[in-house]
Design an enzyme around this catalytic site. Structure first.
Site, mmCIF file in Angstrom:
data_model
loop_
_atom_site.group_PDB
_atom_site.id
_atom_site.type_symbol
_atom_site.label_atom_id
_atom_site.label_comp_id
_atom_site.label_asym_id
_atom_site.label_seq_id
_atom_site.Cartn_x
_atom_site.Cartn_y
_atom_site.Cartn_z
ATOM 1 N N GLY A 14 -10.609 -7.483 9.085
ATOM 2 C CA GLY A 14 -11.110 -6.134 8.833
ATOM 3 C C GLY A 14 -11.076 -5.173 9.994
ATOM 4 O O GLY A 14 -11.265 -3.966 9.808
ATOM 5 N N PRO A 58 -8.017 -12.201 11.005
ATOM 6 C CA PRO A 58 -7.407 -10.887 11.230
ATOM 7 C C PRO A 58 -6.000 -10.822 10.644
ATOM 8 O O PRO A 58 -5.237 -11.773 10.753
ATOM 9 C CB PRO A 58 -7.350 -10.778 12.760
ATOM 10 C CG PRO A 58 -7.238 -12.194 13.221
ATOM 11 C CD PRO A 58 -8.006 -13.033 12.231
ATOM 12 N N GLY A 59 -5.664 -9.727 10.032
ATOM 13 C CA GLY A 59 -4.324 -9.536 9.497
ATOM 14 C C GLY A 59 -3.693 -8.301 10.119
ATOM 15 O O GLY A 59 -2.824 -8.372 10.987
ATOM 16 N N ARG A 60 -4.205 -7.139 9.705
ATOM 17 C CA ARG A 60 -3.667 -5.852 10.145
ATOM 18 C C ARG A 60 -3.640 -5.739 11.667
ATOM 19 O O ARG A 60 -2.691 -5.233 12.253
ATOM 20 C CB ARG A 60 -4.557 -4.751 9.568
ATOM 21 C CG ARG A 60 -4.033 -3.342 9.735
ATOM 22 C CD ARG A 60 -5.102 -2.322 9.364
ATOM 23 N NE ARG A 60 -5.744 -2.564 8.110
ATOM 24 C CZ ARG A 60 -5.359 -2.058 6.935
ATOM 25 N NH1 ARG A 60 -4.320 -1.270 6.891
ATOM 26 N NH2 ARG A 60 -6.026 -2.330 5.835
ATOM 27 N N TYR A 85 0.933 -5.103 5.521
ATOM 28 C CA TYR A 85 0.831 -4.554 4.163
ATOM 29 C C TYR A 85 1.988 -3.601 3.862
ATOM 30 O O TYR A 85 1.824 -2.634 3.124
ATOM 31 C CB TYR A 85 -0.537 -3.883 3.947
ATOM 32 C CG TYR A 85 -1.689 -4.810 4.280
ATOM 33 C CD1 TYR A 85 -1.908 -5.954 3.523
ATOM 34 C CD2 TYR A 85 -2.529 -4.578 5.376
ATOM 35 C CE1 TYR A 85 -2.940 -6.837 3.837
ATOM 36 C CE2 TYR A 85 -3.561 -5.446 5.693
ATOM 37 C CZ TYR A 85 -3.757 -6.578 4.922
ATOM 38 O OH TYR A 85 -4.770 -7.441 5.233
ATOM 39 N N CYS A 110 11.472 8.292 -8.608
ATOM 40 C CA CYS A 110 11.164 9.389 -9.541
ATOM 41 C C CYS A 110 9.673 9.500 -9.820
ATOM 42 O O CYS A 110 9.225 9.313 -10.954
ATOM 43 C CB CYS A 110 11.922 9.164 -10.830
ATOM 44 S SG CYS A 110 13.652 8.873 -10.506
ATOM 45 N N GLU A 111 8.899 9.736 -8.787
ATOM 46 C CA GLU A 111 7.463 9.951 -8.941
ATOM 47 C C GLU A 111 7.024 10.906 -7.839
ATOM 48 O O GLU A 111 7.438 10.743 -6.683
ATOM 49 C CB GLU A 111 6.681 8.640 -8.745
ATOM 50 C CG GLU A 111 7.000 7.600 -9.766
ATOM 51 C CD GLU A 111 5.842 6.654 -10.020
ATOM 52 O OE1 GLU A 111 4.672 7.001 -9.732
ATOM 53 O OE2 GLU A 111 6.125 5.556 -10.524
ATOM 54 N N ARG A 142 1.707 2.158 0.961
ATOM 55 C CA ARG A 142 0.386 2.546 1.473
ATOM 56 C C ARG A 142 0.084 4.046 1.344
ATOM 57 O O ARG A 142 -1.008 4.405 0.920
ATOM 58 C CB ARG A 142 0.202 2.087 2.931
ATOM 59 C CG ARG A 142 0.386 0.574 3.142
ATOM 60 C CD ARG A 142 -0.126 0.077 4.474
ATOM 61 N NE ARG A 142 -1.573 0.161 4.534
ATOM 62 C CZ ARG A 142 -2.242 1.100 5.126
ATOM 63 N NH1 ARG A 142 -1.611 2.048 5.794
ATOM 64 N NH2 ARG A 142 -3.548 1.113 5.089
ATOM 65 N N TYR A 186 -3.052 4.479 -1.053
ATOM 66 C CA TYR A 186 -4.336 4.692 -0.358
ATOM 67 C C TYR A 186 -4.387 6.030 0.369
ATOM 68 O O TYR A 186 -5.255 6.210 1.234
ATOM 69 C CB TYR A 186 -4.584 3.608 0.692
ATOM 70 C CG TYR A 186 -4.260 2.192 0.294
ATOM 71 C CD1 TYR A 186 -4.972 1.541 -0.711
ATOM 72 C CD2 TYR A 186 -3.264 1.484 0.947
ATOM 73 C CE1 TYR A 186 -4.671 0.230 -1.051
ATOM 74 C CE2 TYR A 186 -2.965 0.171 0.612
ATOM 75 C CZ TYR A 186 -3.681 -0.450 -0.398
ATOM 76 O OH TYR A 186 -3.386 -1.733 -0.725
HETATM 77 N N1 LLP Z 1 -9.673 -12.066 4.839
HETATM 78 C C1 LLP Z 1 -9.781 -11.720 3.546
HETATM 79 C C2 LLP Z 1 -10.573 -12.554 2.661
HETATM 80 C C3 LLP Z 1 -9.155 -10.546 3.076
HETATM 81 O O1 LLP Z 1 -9.279 -10.207 1.799
HETATM 82 C C4 LLP Z 1 -8.389 -9.760 3.969
HETATM 83 C C5 LLP Z 1 -7.722 -8.534 3.516
HETATM 84 C C6 LLP Z 1 -8.274 -10.188 5.304
HETATM 85 C C7 LLP Z 1 -8.936 -11.339 5.703
HETATM 86 C C8 LLP Z 1 -7.478 -9.437 6.327
HETATM 87 O O2 LLP Z 1 -8.005 -8.177 6.564
HETATM 88 P P1 LLP Z 1 -7.425 -7.251 7.750
HETATM 89 O O3 LLP Z 1 -7.783 -7.911 9.068
HETATM 90 O O4 LLP Z 1 -5.975 -7.165 7.552
HETATM 91 O O5 LLP Z 1 -8.118 -5.965 7.545
HETATM 92 N N2 LLP Z 1 -3.302 -3.554 1.331
HETATM 93 C C9 LLP Z 1 -4.378 -2.896 2.046
HETATM 94 C C10 LLP Z 1 -5.287 -3.861 2.744
HETATM 95 C C11 LLP Z 1 -5.876 -4.922 1.829
HETATM 96 C C12 LLP Z 1 -6.725 -5.917 2.566
HETATM 97 C C13 LLP Z 1 -7.067 -7.047 1.695
HETATM 98 N N3 LLP Z 1 -7.805 -8.108 2.323
HETATM 99 C C14 LLP Z 1 -3.777 -1.876 3.007
HETATM 100 O O6 LLP Z 1 -2.559 -1.707 3.039
HETATM 101 O O7 LLP Z 1 -4.517 -1.192 3.723
#
Ligand code: LLP
Length: 422
Positions: free
Chosen positions: A239, A276-278, A375, A346-347, A314, A318
């Protein structure tokens, strides 16, 4: 920190000119930097100098095998949300005992696959899911390690489509049910309680919601232990927000996040897990695209580029801001032009930016859409029969295609016309 910089007037990914990638692979194309991925992983890991933590990279952000293998080499674990992501993580060399399995709707097949692999923990989101996991584990003669994902009912800001920690969201066990859920789990022969889990949202740009949620879960851990449950790990989810180049305020740095978490959890006697992802992948990637046409509309100029909403959704989904730049640095003497930057789909929603000031551009110029490593490719589709956008990984002065662009024949070969129509 990102490794996409202008050198001698043109943008490079590390040591590779983006123009060279466009020439060899074509556009649109995702380009990832190994150095940025590595740096972000290390910055996160090193934000916890005094304790050992499991950094379980959230595979959903960017699940390409090459990205996962890059992180696996640094010691990363994985947070997966499907049987497919589990197979990817294992294939990339992430050990099963560093894998956590999240998600509200795990199927029984996915549960048995994860039990066979021997993952570290299932993050369970409801009592029915717990019952199903218990049945699967008992039938396999195993005990499934679990943590409940609790919903601390904390508002974490961000876009409503990616906020998860409020009571009205579908995620996690409701705060009022948590103690009952642990009590039930402790009586199940196929279940072993090992911890507690939370994830309150994504692109969070303020430490306050983390502080609130961690403090709340800290109290919960005391209560659960007093009730006899062995809570050994605390998974804080992902997050942490990242800069997208707009004026939305600077997100906290990983070391500030680390210091806060360390302070709040120092007396909890738990192993920490993060997802962590993003934060790891976001600024490690760009979407490289070519200007097809510059169209003068009635009251504005449109830059029609060859990337579209199916390649990077995105902005459409969003209203997300992504910084966009030409690949060739403009000379010093130019007047900025305002463009609506759009794709060929086409949108009307196929719009990356409105009224964005850029140096004047012409057809065939290359542009990059920044902060597209997370993402981006994972949410791409073949809408309008546009082939899935390819991916390239750069390391130093070398690069390799890590997912090729399918041909139209590749796409059509997966479909068939039923007998009664031929
Ligand atoms: N853990 C869980 C259980 C999650 O659902 C998520 C993201 C993460 C970790 C990783 O979160 P991060 O560190 O990346 O914030 N598609 C959207 C974001 C969706 C996030 C979903 N869950 C976008 O492009 O902003």
């Amino acid at each position: 920190m990102r490794h996409f910089e202008f050198i001698d007037g043109e943008m490079r990914a590390e040591g590779v000119a983006l123009r060279a990638i466009a020439e060899q692979v074509g556009t649109p194309v995702y380009v990832y930097s190994t150095a940025t991925l590595e740096r972000h992983y290390r910055v996160f890991d090193e934000a916890f100098p005094t304790r050992s933590v499991l950094v379980a990279y959230s595979v959903k952000a960017n699940s390409n095998l090459a990205v996962l293998a890059t992180l696996a080499r640094l010691g990363a674990g994985a947070d997966v949300v499907s049987g497919g992501e589990l197979i990817r993580a294992l294939r990339a060399g992430i050990p099963a005992d560093k894998v956590v399995f999240s998600g509200v709707g795990k199927t029984q097949d996915e549960m048995s696959g994860a039990l066979t692999a021997g993952i570290r923990v299932f993050n369970i989101e409801s009592e029915p899911e717990l019952t199903a996991l218990n049945a699967v584990a008992v039938s396999m003669g195993k005990r499934a390690p679990i943590a409940f994902r609790v919903n601390p009912d904390v508002s974490a800001g961000g876009h409503e489509k990616i906020s998860t920690g409020k009571a009205e969201n579908k995620f996690g066990v409701a705060w009022s049910h948590v103690e009952q859920a642990y009590a039930e789990a402790s009586n199940m022969p196929g279940i072993e309680i090992v911890g507690v889990d939370m994830h309150i949202g994504s692109q969070i740009t303020d430490l306050a919601p983390f502080q609130k949620a961690i403090t709340k879960v800290g109290e919960l851990i005391k209560t659960l232990r007093a009730q006899g449950h062995p809570i050994r790990s605390f998974d804080l989810g992902g997050g942490l927000g990242i800069p997208y180049g707009d004026n939305a305020g600077a997100p906290p740095l990983p070391n500030a996040y680390g210091a806060l978490v360390s302070r709040l959890t120092q007396d909890m006697d738990v192993d920490l897990i993060f997802e962590p992802g993003r934060m790891i992948a976001g600024n490690a990637g760009v979407l490289l695209s070519k200007v097809l046409y510059v169209k003068e509309g009635a009251d504005r100029n449109f830059l029609i580029i060859d990337a579209a909403m199916n390649d990077l959704i995105r902005p459409s989904l969003y209203d997300a801001f992504h910084d966009i730049e030409p690949v060739c640095a403009p000379g010093s003497d130019f007047t900025e032009t305002l463009y609506d930057i759009v794709g060929p789909v086409c949108e009307t929603g196929d719009t990356f930016a409105k009224q964005r000031a850029l140096p004047p551009l012409v057809a065939e110029d290359l542009v990059v859409i920044h902060t597209a490593g997370a993402y981006g490719a994972v949410q791409a589709s073949q809408y309008n029969t546009r082939p899935l956008v390819p991916e390239v990984l750069v390391q130093g002065d070398q690069f390799e295609v890590i997912r090729p662009r399918p041909s139209i024949e590749d796409i059509l070969s997966t479909e068939s016309i039923p007998n009664w129509l031929v």
